[in-house]
Scaffold this motif. Structure first.
Motif, PDB file in Angstrom:
ATOM      1  N   SER A 166       0.823  -1.213   0.000  1.00  0.00           N
ATOM      2  CA  SER A 166       0.000   0.000   0.000  1.00  0.00           C
ATOM      3  C   SER A 166       0.854   1.258   0.000  1.00  0.00           C
ATOM      4  N   ARG A 185       2.384   1.758  -3.457  1.00  0.00           N
ATOM      5  CA  ARG A 185       1.322   2.190  -4.370  1.00  0.00           C
ATOM      6  C   ARG A 185       0.960   3.657  -4.136  1.00  0.00           C
ATOM      7  N   TYR A 186       0.871   4.047  -2.875  1.00  0.00           N
ATOM      8  CA  TYR A 186       0.492   5.428  -2.573  1.00  0.00           C
ATOM      9  C   TYR A 186       1.507   6.400  -3.165  1.00  0.00           C
ATOM     10  N   LYS A 224       1.246   6.319  -7.024  1.00  0.00           N
ATOM     11  CA  LYS A 224      -0.002   6.922  -7.505  1.00  0.00           C
ATOM     12  C   LYS A 224       0.014   8.440  -7.341  1.00  0.00           C
ATOM     13  N   GLU A 236      -8.082  -2.624  -0.486  1.00  0.00           N
ATOM     14  CA  GLU A 236      -7.125  -1.878  -1.293  1.00  0.00           C
ATOM     15  C   GLU A 236      -7.784  -1.453  -2.612  1.00  0.00           C
ATOM     16  N   SER A 237      -7.781  -0.161  -2.868  1.00  0.00           N
ATOM     17  CA  SER A 237      -8.522   0.367  -4.016  1.00  0.00           C
ATOM     18  C   SER A 237      -7.641   0.649  -5.232  1.00  0.00           C
ATOM     19  N   ASP A 238      -6.339   0.461  -5.084  1.00  0.00           N
ATOM     20  CA  ASP A 238      -5.427   0.840  -6.159  1.00  0.00           C
ATOM     21  C   ASP A 238      -4.682  -0.367  -6.719  1.00  0.00           C
ATOM     22  N   ASP A 257      -4.508  -1.530  -9.531  1.00  0.00           N
ATOM     23  CA  ASP A 257      -3.921  -1.339 -10.848  1.00  0.00           C
ATOM     24  C   ASP A 257      -2.596  -0.586 -10.783  1.00  0.00           C
ATOM     25  N   VAL A 258      -2.232  -0.069  -9.614  1.00  0.00           N
ATOM     26  CA  VAL A 258      -0.964   0.647  -9.448  1.00  0.00           C
ATOM     27  C   VAL A 258       0.097  -0.351  -8.998  1.00  0.00           C
TER      28      VAL A 258
END
Length: 261
Positions: A96, A99-100, A103, A141-143, A145-146
């Motif tokens: 996460s 990714r953060y 993104k 986890e909403s991302d 695709d990252v």
């Protein structure tokens, strides 16, 4: 979670919320204006204990690398002080955090293709595992695709035998531990890596075996050893900071060889 105290001024960014737990990126900004800069994320060790080490373990390294124009980050992740904690939660938090940063690269002034992760001990185990095992993401986890895999990777001696870790600390997970044990899943998967270990470390032989087998599998891992040095020898305040300085220089030299700074 104890209040994390730093010797330097740091920014605070929440990268993930789990229940009432707000997981934080503690950021060290360069002293001069930069754009499209590399980001280096530090994941501390000693995190599986009930009284864990804190993200400030790497604050001195983070401060130094920020002065070279990098965005340096000490990452707060779930640990032994959190009720009901199990290591796969921390592995998910690594994914996460990366990714953060990727993104939100534009807002952070970061080059999304120059993200470096550095983990030590338990922090090394969860960072390696975050790359090797892609099915441990939190359901919320909403991302997805990252990409959660860093572009470069630095490890300070870490136990790669997940079965051994769970047997010692989380016996209720032993039956499933092979599924998140790097030593049991040798494959080509890691980004370009610098691995640092003292030959006096109890984990030295295991680390050497893991690195050798991973290199044979097609990974590119540079194994840097320090004769006679014990686990955690590089930490600020130990050995009159001789090895803190030397390992800091090792990391800088590695980053310069890769044209990251």
């Amino acid at each position: 979670m104890k209040k994390v105290k730093f010797d330097y001024e740091v920014g605070e960014i929440t990268y993930k919320v789990v229940g009432d737990r707000h997981l934080t990126l503690y950021t060290f900004e360069p002293p001069f204006e930069t754009t499209h800069r590399p980001a280096i994320l530090f994941f501390n060790g000693g995190s599986f204990k009930k009284d864990p080490k804190l993200p400030s373990q790497f604050q001195h390294q983070a401060r130094y690398f920020s002065t070279l124009g990098m965005l340096a980050i000490c990452v707060d992740y779930r640990n032994g002080a959190d009720e009901g904690f199990i290591p796969p939660q921390a592995i998910s938090d690594v994914q996460s955090a990366v990714r953060y940063v990727r993104k939100n690269a534009n807002e952070l002034g970061v080059d999304p293709n120059k993200i470096i992760v550095c983990g030590s001990s338990a922090g090394g185990y969860i960072t390696v595992s975050s790359i090797m095992f892609t099915d441990l993401d939190d359901e919320q986890e909403s991302d997805q695709d990252v990409d959660h895999v860093p572009n470069h990777f630095i490890v300070f001696s870490a136990d790669m035998d997940g079965v051994d870790i769970m047997r010692r600390r989380y016996p209720e997970l032993v039956d499933q531990a092979t599924a998140f044990s790097p030593l049991h899943h040798i494959k080509k998967c890691l980004p370009d890596t610098l691995w640092i270990c003292g030959t006096g470390d109890d984990l030295y032989e295991q680390n050497k075996r893991f690195v050798d087998e991973m290199n044979q599998a097609g990974n590119r891992i540079e194994f840097k050893t320090y004769e006679g040095m014990e686990h955690g020898f590089f930490n600020y305040g130990k050995h009159e900071n001789i090895y803190f300085e030397r390992t800091k220089d090792d990391i800088e030299a590695y980053l310069r060889r890769r044209n990251l700074i």
